[in-house]
Design a protein around this motif. Structure first.
Motif, PDB file in Angstrom:
ATOM      1  N   HIS A  96       1.147   1.092   6.251  1.00 62.62           N
ATOM      2  CA  HIS A  96       0.309   1.897   5.353  1.00 62.62           C
ATOM      3  C   HIS A  96      -1.128   1.388   5.409  1.00 62.62           C
ATOM      4  O   HIS A  96      -1.387   0.234   5.111  1.00 62.62           O
TER       5      HIS A  96
ATOM      6  N   ASP B 184      -1.978   3.997  -2.321  1.00 66.48           N
ATOM      7  CA  ASP B 184      -1.644   5.242  -3.013  1.00 66.48           C
ATOM      8  C   ASP B 184      -1.795   4.999  -4.498  1.00 66.48           C
ATOM      9  O   ASP B 184      -1.281   4.015  -5.034  1.00 66.48           O
TER      10      ASP B 184
ATOM     11  N   HIS C 224      -0.480  12.480  -5.480  1.00 64.33           N
ATOM     12  CA  HIS C 224      -1.055  11.135  -5.559  1.00 64.33           C
ATOM     13  C   HIS C 224      -2.325  11.137  -4.732  1.00 64.33           C
ATOM     14  O   HIS C 224      -2.547  12.045  -3.943  1.00 64.33           O
TER      15      HIS C 224
ATOM     16  N   HIS D 155      -4.173   9.173  -1.800  1.00 62.85           N
ATOM     17  CA  HIS D 155      -4.188   8.113  -0.791  1.00 62.85           C
ATOM     18  C   HIS D 155      -5.655   7.785  -0.599  1.00 62.85           C
ATOM     19  O   HIS D 155      -6.447   8.638  -0.219  1.00 62.85           O
TER      20      HIS D 155
HETATM   21 ZN   LIG Z   1      -0.840   6.559   1.360  1.00 66.97          ZN
END
Ligand SMILES: [Zn+2]
Length: 297
Positions: free
Chosen positions: A195, A199, A274, A276
């Motif tokens: 990742h 997030d 959400h 990011h």
């Molecule tokens: Zn993310």
């Protein structure tokens, strides 16, 4: 006693020589003070501060083969330049990477190099069982994904000589961090790329603010990222806001720190609303969290 005085005299002479040598050296050396970390874990951003009591110009910082022209500000009686650097959890580095600072001080070019130790960090692992179609995109989308990867890559390679940023950066929205930077996701026993951002869990429609002053360099509606905004903060620092339900800015627009860029959504390849948030330094996705202002309350 005579022997003792002879020794003392010899010591004094050698001390005098040493002082003379160091004075002669000081007269030639340019007093450039470079402050940075000697050690950073993979993915961790870090600052470099270059200070000089004499007027300096054309400061260039070289890191991982990229050159950043660093803006010089006068602060009190000192001249100061700063750069934000880092490494990307996705990439491979040596155990030490060289950082070079070059500056023109009163017409004289001077260069300082130092080594930064890069060490591995054990990022958390998350194992998920998902629909196989979510893991591997259908073949017909591959040319589109490749095209979007190139467009984003070109935007992230932007290095604007002016510096618009100061640290800490503003938090782009309020909410719990639901997924940290560096998280290694394993879908159906298949490891995916780590990742490369954080997030922030937030309801659909919550406001997203620019973390710092800058210029909107890219707006997208991409396969993975959905509706997305990329803001250039100068000197190779770029922030990215993905999966938006609404975009409030246009490409080429100058934004202020705290200005609305869009709203939280679930566009692109996501399972729920959400934000990011990604932060790029010379094209390297670094962990944004250490640079963000602590959440209030
Ligand atoms: Zn993310």
């Amino acid at each position: 006693v005579v022997k003792y005085f002879r020794q003392l005299a010899a010591t004094t002479i050698s001390l005098a020589v040493l002082i003379w040598v160091s004075l002669a050296g000081a007269a030639q050396a340019v007093p450039l003070d470079v402050q940075t970390t000697g050690r950073a874990h993979k993915g961790e951003p870090f600052l470099v501060t270059v200070t000089c009591p004499r007027p300096m110009e054309k400061v260039t910082i070289t890191w991982l083969g990229r050159h950043v022209p660093a803006m010089v500000n006068r602060e009190g009686g000192l001249f100061r330049a700063m750069a934000l650097l880092g490494t990307d959890v996705r990439n491979v580095y040596g155990s030490h990477e060289q950082l070079t600072v070059q500056a023109l001080v009163q017409g004289k070019l001077t260069s300082h190099s130092l080594m930064v130790e890069i060490y591995e960090k054990a990022y958390p692992v998350q194992r998920l069982t998902v629909d196989p179609n979510m893991v591997t995109p259908p073949k017909e989308f591959r040319p589109r994904i490749e095209e979007e990867r190139k467009i984003v890559g070109a935007a992230l390679a932007t290095i604007t000589p002016e510096r618009f940023w100061e640290v800490p950066l503003l938090r782009p929205t309020t909410g719990r961090i639901s997924s940290v930077y560096g998280l290694r996701r394993v879908f159906n026993d298949e490891p995916r790329a780590p990742h490369r951002g954080i997030d922030i869990s937030a309801p659909q429609g919550r406001q997203i603010l620019a973390v710092e002053k800058g210029m909107v360099i890219l707006i997208g509606d991409h396969y993975y990222a959905g509706q997305s905004v990329y803001v250039d903060h100068g000197q190779g620092v770029i922030s990215a806001y993905l999966h938006l339900s609404e975009i409030a800015v246009r490409r080429g627009q100058a934004v202020l720190r705290g200005e609305l860029v869009g709203k939280v959504g679930s566009t692109g390849r996501v399972t729920g609303p959400h934000l990011h948030f990604g932060l790029y330094v010379l094209g390297q996705a670094v962990d944004p969290l250490p640079l963000l202002l602590a959440e209030e309350g």
